[in-house]
Motif scaffolding. Structure first.
Motif, PDB file in Angstrom:
ATOM      1  N   HIS A  26      65.596  19.358  32.314  1.00  0.00           N
ATOM      2  CA  HIS A  26      64.330  18.846  32.826  1.00  0.00           C
ATOM      3  C   HIS A  26      63.185  19.537  32.091  1.00  0.00           C
ATOM      4  O   HIS A  26      63.210  20.750  31.918  1.00  0.00           O
ATOM      5  CB  HIS A  26      64.267  19.155  34.326  1.00  0.00           C
ATOM      6  CG  HIS A  26      62.986  18.793  34.968  1.00  0.00           C
ATOM      7  ND1 HIS A  26      61.933  19.667  35.071  1.00  0.00           N
ATOM      8  CD2 HIS A  26      62.574  17.641  35.545  1.00  0.00           C
ATOM      9  CE1 HIS A  26      60.929  19.073  35.694  1.00  0.00           C
ATOM     10  NE2 HIS A  26      61.293  17.846  35.977  1.00  0.00           N
ATOM     11  N   THR A  28      58.826  19.749  31.653  1.00  0.00           N
ATOM     12  CA  THR A  28      57.559  19.465  32.333  1.00  0.00           C
ATOM     13  C   THR A  28      56.529  18.834  31.419  1.00  0.00           C
ATOM     14  O   THR A  28      55.546  18.275  31.890  1.00  0.00           O
ATOM     15  CB  THR A  28      56.953  20.760  32.895  1.00  0.00           C
ATOM     16  OG1 THR A  28      56.700  21.649  31.801  1.00  0.00           O
ATOM     17  CG2 THR A  28      57.888  21.409  33.902  1.00  0.00           C
ATOM     18  N   SER A  79      54.388   9.259  29.145  1.00  0.00           N
ATOM     19  CA  SER A  79      54.724   9.233  30.578  1.00  0.00           C
ATOM     20  C   SER A  79      53.684  10.015  31.375  1.00  0.00           C
ATOM     21  O   SER A  79      52.915  10.790  30.829  1.00  0.00           O
ATOM     22  CB  SER A  79      56.119   9.812  30.818  1.00  0.00           C
ATOM     23  OG  SER A  79      56.141  11.197  30.593  1.00  0.00           O
ATOM     24  N   ASN A  80      53.709   9.791  32.661  1.00  0.00           N
ATOM     25  CA  ASN A  80      52.741  10.440  33.555  1.00  0.00           C
ATOM     26  C   ASN A  80      53.374  11.594  34.327  1.00  0.00           C
ATOM     27  O   ASN A  80      53.013  11.861  35.449  1.00  0.00           O
ATOM     28  CB  ASN A  80      52.177   9.421  34.542  1.00  0.00           C
ATOM     29  CG  ASN A  80      51.458   8.310  33.827  1.00  0.00           C
ATOM     30  OD1 ASN A  80      50.759   8.544  32.853  1.00  0.00           O
ATOM     31  ND2 ASN A  80      51.645   7.092  34.293  1.00  0.00           N
ATOM     32  N   GLY A  81      54.320  12.220  33.753  1.00  0.00           N
ATOM     33  CA  GLY A  81      54.974  13.308  34.468  1.00  0.00           C
ATOM     34  C   GLY A  81      56.099  13.901  33.669  1.00  0.00           C
ATOM     35  O   GLY A  81      56.194  13.688  32.460  1.00  0.00           O
ATOM     36  N   PRO A  82      56.964  14.629  34.334  1.00  0.00           N
ATOM     37  CA  PRO A  82      58.067  15.296  33.646  1.00  0.00           C
ATOM     38  C   PRO A  82      59.088  14.277  33.129  1.00  0.00           C
ATOM     39  O   PRO A  82      59.047  13.105  33.479  1.00  0.00           O
ATOM     40  CB  PRO A  82      58.675  16.179  34.733  1.00  0.00           C
ATOM     41  CG  PRO A  82      58.280  15.543  36.008  1.00  0.00           C
ATOM     42  CD  PRO A  82      56.973  14.863  35.761  1.00  0.00           C
ATOM     43  N   TYR A  83      60.020  14.761  32.318  1.00  0.00           N
ATOM     44  CA  TYR A  83      61.074  13.903  31.786  1.00  0.00           C
ATOM     45  C   TYR A  83      62.377  14.679  31.721  1.00  0.00           C
ATOM     46  O   TYR A  83      62.393  15.908  31.784  1.00  0.00           O
ATOM     47  CB  TYR A  83      60.701  13.322  30.413  1.00  0.00           C
ATOM     48  CG  TYR A  83      60.106  14.320  29.459  1.00  0.00           C
ATOM     49  CD1 TYR A  83      60.903  15.052  28.603  1.00  0.00           C
ATOM     50  CD2 TYR A  83      58.731  14.534  29.418  1.00  0.00           C
ATOM     51  CE1 TYR A  83      60.365  15.969  27.729  1.00  0.00           C
ATOM     52  CE2 TYR A  83      58.179  15.458  28.545  1.00  0.00           C
ATOM     53  CZ  TYR A  83      59.001  16.166  27.702  1.00  0.00           C
ATOM     54  OH  TYR A  83      58.466  17.079  26.829  1.00  0.00           O
ATOM     55  N   ASP A 100      61.913   9.025  31.781  1.00  0.00           N
ATOM     56  CA  ASP A 100      60.537   9.438  32.058  1.00  0.00           C
ATOM     57  C   ASP A 100      59.950   8.566  33.149  1.00  0.00           C
ATOM     58  O   ASP A 100      60.567   7.600  33.590  1.00  0.00           O
ATOM     59  CB  ASP A 100      59.679   9.461  30.787  1.00  0.00           C
ATOM     60  CG  ASP A 100      59.402   8.099  30.195  1.00  0.00           C
ATOM     61  OD1 ASP A 100      59.089   7.155  30.952  1.00  0.00           O
ATOM     62  OD2 ASP A 100      59.466   7.963  28.964  1.00  0.00           O
ATOM     63  N   SER A 101      58.743   8.908  33.595  1.00  0.00           N
ATOM     64  CA  SER A 101      58.136   8.253  34.756  1.00  0.00           C
ATOM     65  C   SER A 101      57.360   6.986  34.430  1.00  0.00           C
ATOM     66  O   SER A 101      56.889   6.310  35.333  1.00  0.00           O
ATOM     67  CB  SER A 101      57.212   9.246  35.473  1.00  0.00           C
ATOM     68  OG  SER A 101      56.199   9.668  34.580  1.00  0.00           O
ATOM     69  N   SER A 102      57.241   6.640  33.160  1.00  0.00           N
ATOM     70  CA  SER A 102      56.522   5.429  32.782  1.00  0.00           C
ATOM     71  C   SER A 102      57.482   4.249  32.766  1.00  0.00           C
ATOM     72  O   SER A 102      58.574   4.338  32.213  1.00  0.00           O
ATOM     73  CB  SER A 102      55.890   5.598  31.392  1.00  0.00           C
ATOM     74  OG  SER A 102      55.388   4.368  30.936  1.00  0.00           O
TER      75      SER A 102
END
Length: 151
Positions: A26, A28, A79-83, A100-102
């Motif tokens: 993970h 950030t 993306s708008n966050g961690p991956y 990822d969050s996108s």
């Protein structure tokens, strides 16, 4: 596998299915995440050499690390966050997946040597046997499968 000796059936134990080596990490998105992902992948490839006796040549290793860099960089930028980087491998192939969050599907632009940037997915397609993008509940997963050669 079963061996037959003098009419007796003797199990050899080699017929037990072996699961591929699997690791995930993970990230950030903080400074240094891409380098950490490459280092994580390099350790994974070394573990494939040790545990699976994989014959991974310099070109295959370089291609795998390049794919990790490109996919993680895309996740980091878009993306708008961690991956999450997920690696799965055997002695023949390695799969690199990045979650990822996108939910935006990455675009593969046509080859244009004069274009500055946006060559990442083009590069991944050039070195991978298979590339797939799928939406998942948290965003998307981009997965590339590379064949491992002793070069």
């Amino acid at each position: 596998m079963i061996d037959h000796r003098d009419g007796a059936v003797v199990p050899t134990g080699f017929d037990v299915p072996v699961e591929p080596l699997w690791r995930a990490a993970h990230f950030t998105g903080e400074t240094g995440s891409i380098a950490e992902a490459r280092a994580f992948a390099a350790l994974f490839l070394e573990q494939l050499r040790t545990e699976w006796c994989a014959d991974i040549g310099e070109r295959s290793e370089g291609s795998a690390l390049l794919v990790v860099s490109e996919l993680v960089t895309n996740a980091d930028r878009h993306s708008n966050g961690p991956y999450i980087l997920e690696l799965e491998g055997t002695d023949r192939a390695v799969a690199v997946s990045v979650y990822d969050s996108s939910d935006a599907v990455p675009l593969r632009y046509p080859r244009d040597p004069e274009r500055i940037g946006r060559h990442g997915l083009e590069i991944v397609h050039a070195v991978a046997e298979e590339v797939a993008v799928e939406r998942v509940p948290v965003g998307k997963r981009v997965r590339a499968v590379l064949r491992l050669d002793g070069d």
